[in-house]
Design a protein around this motif. Structure first.
Motif, mmCIF file in Angstrom:
data_model
loop_
_atom_site.group_PDB
_atom_site.id
_atom_site.type_symbol
_atom_site.label_atom_id
_atom_site.label_comp_id
_atom_site.label_asym_id
_atom_site.label_seq_id
_atom_site.Cartn_x
_atom_site.Cartn_y
_atom_site.Cartn_z
ATOM 1 N N GLU A 1 0.838 -1.192 0.000
ATOM 2 C CA GLU A 1 0.000 0.000 0.000
ATOM 3 C C GLU A 1 0.875 1.243 0.000
ATOM 4 O O GLU A 1 1.912 1.291 0.654
ATOM 5 N N ILE A 2 0.442 2.241 -0.755
ATOM 6 C CA ILE A 2 1.082 3.551 -0.750
ATOM 7 C C ILE A 2 0.372 4.398 0.291
ATOM 8 O O ILE A 2 -0.851 4.463 0.321
ATOM 9 N N LYS A 3 1.171 5.050 1.143
ATOM 10 C CA LYS A 3 0.629 5.921 2.184
ATOM 11 C C LYS A 3 1.454 7.203 2.226
ATOM 12 O O LYS A 3 2.586 7.240 1.783
ATOM 13 N N LEU B 1 -4.643 12.306 -10.659
ATOM 14 C CA LEU B 1 -3.268 11.851 -10.866
ATOM 15 C C LEU B 1 -3.207 10.328 -10.808
ATOM 16 O O LEU B 1 -2.622 9.682 -11.684
ATOM 17 N N TYR B 2 -3.813 9.744 -9.788
ATOM 18 C CA TYR B 2 -3.779 8.293 -9.643
ATOM 19 C C TYR B 2 -4.429 7.603 -10.840
ATOM 20 O O TYR B 2 -3.922 6.589 -11.328
ATOM 21 N N VAL C 1 6.910 15.665 -8.977
ATOM 22 C CA VAL C 1 7.388 15.061 -7.734
ATOM 23 C C VAL C 1 6.542 13.836 -7.370
ATOM 24 O O VAL C 1 7.077 12.749 -7.128
ATOM 25 N N ALA C 2 5.231 13.983 -7.325
ATOM 26 C CA ALA C 2 4.361 12.864 -6.946
ATOM 27 C C ALA C 2 4.486 11.710 -7.936
ATOM 28 O O ALA C 2 4.581 10.544 -7.530
ATOM 29 N N SER C 3 4.510 12.010 -9.225
ATOM 30 C CA SER C 3 4.661 10.960 -10.234
ATOM 31 C C SER C 3 5.985 10.226 -10.065
ATOM 32 O O SER C 3 6.051 8.996 -10.175
ATOM 33 N N ILE D 1 5.718 7.918 -7.079
ATOM 34 C CA ILE D 1 4.905 6.741 -7.389
ATOM 35 C C ILE D 1 5.674 5.790 -8.315
ATOM 36 O O ILE D 1 5.656 4.567 -8.123
ATOM 37 N N ASP D 2 6.371 6.327 -9.310
ATOM 38 C CA ASP D 2 7.189 5.479 -10.186
ATOM 39 C C ASP D 2 8.224 4.704 -9.371
ATOM 40 O O ASP D 2 8.434 3.505 -9.589
ATOM 41 N N ALA D 3 8.883 5.384 -8.437
ATOM 42 C CA ALA D 3 9.881 4.723 -7.587
ATOM 43 C C ALA D 3 9.225 3.674 -6.696
ATOM 44 O O ALA D 3 9.801 2.602 -6.454
#
Length: 166
Positions: A92-94, A141-142, A107-109, A112-114
């Protein structure tokens, strides 16, 4: 983007050379903003619920079993994301947060890629996340990054649950 520092994503650790203060500041901003959006604004970190104060005070202990990714602009922490330890083939991403001054720069992308690269390298098949329904920019974005709304695993009202195959 002339004159702007490149954004790099690193694995944060609780070692002495890591930017603990920068991570703590990002986590504090995330939690303070979230509480305000829920209509439960507090004046500072001391007013946050205990579990959130613990994350800000000692992210190494709070996320000991997880992977913390930190986005840096030069030496400045500008974004963070936590990937939980794999359970049942998924993670899970938190705590995805970008400093508002650095939004719109990928930054967010990048975080998430990482996170997906880390998940893939650890045999994770699915990554999920939850987001408050009023965070429409984050949901968009998601969705652009391939996440789809799924049945909720959380009982909190107004929470949107999403997942994506790795």
């Amino acid at each position: 983007m002339t004159g702007q520092a490149e954004i790099t994503v690193v694995h944060w650790t609780a070692s002495s050379d890591s930017d603990t203060d920068g991570l703590a500041a990002l986590l504090a901003a995330y939690h303070l903003r979230t509480e305000a959006e829920k209509g439960e604004a507090v004046a500072g970190v001391d007013g946050l619920p205990e579990r959130y104060r613990a994350e800000v005070a000692d992210p190494g202990a709070a996320f000991a079993d997880d992977v913390v990714l930190l986005a840096l602009s030069g030496d400045t922490a500008v974004g963070c994301l936590v990937v939980t330890a794999p359970t049942g083939g998924g993670s899970e991403i938190k705590r995805l947060w970008t400093d508002p001054a650095f939004r719109g720069r990928g930054v967010a992308s990048g975080l998430i890629d990482a996170a997906f690269a880390h998940a893939a390298g650890n045999g994770v098949g699915t990554v999920r996340l939850s987001v408050w329904k009023w965070r429409t920019t984050a949901i968009a974005l998601y969705e652009r990054l391939g996440f789809a709304v799924t049945e909720s695993w959380d009982e909190r009202d107004q929470l949107v649950c999403m997942e994506r195959a790795v």
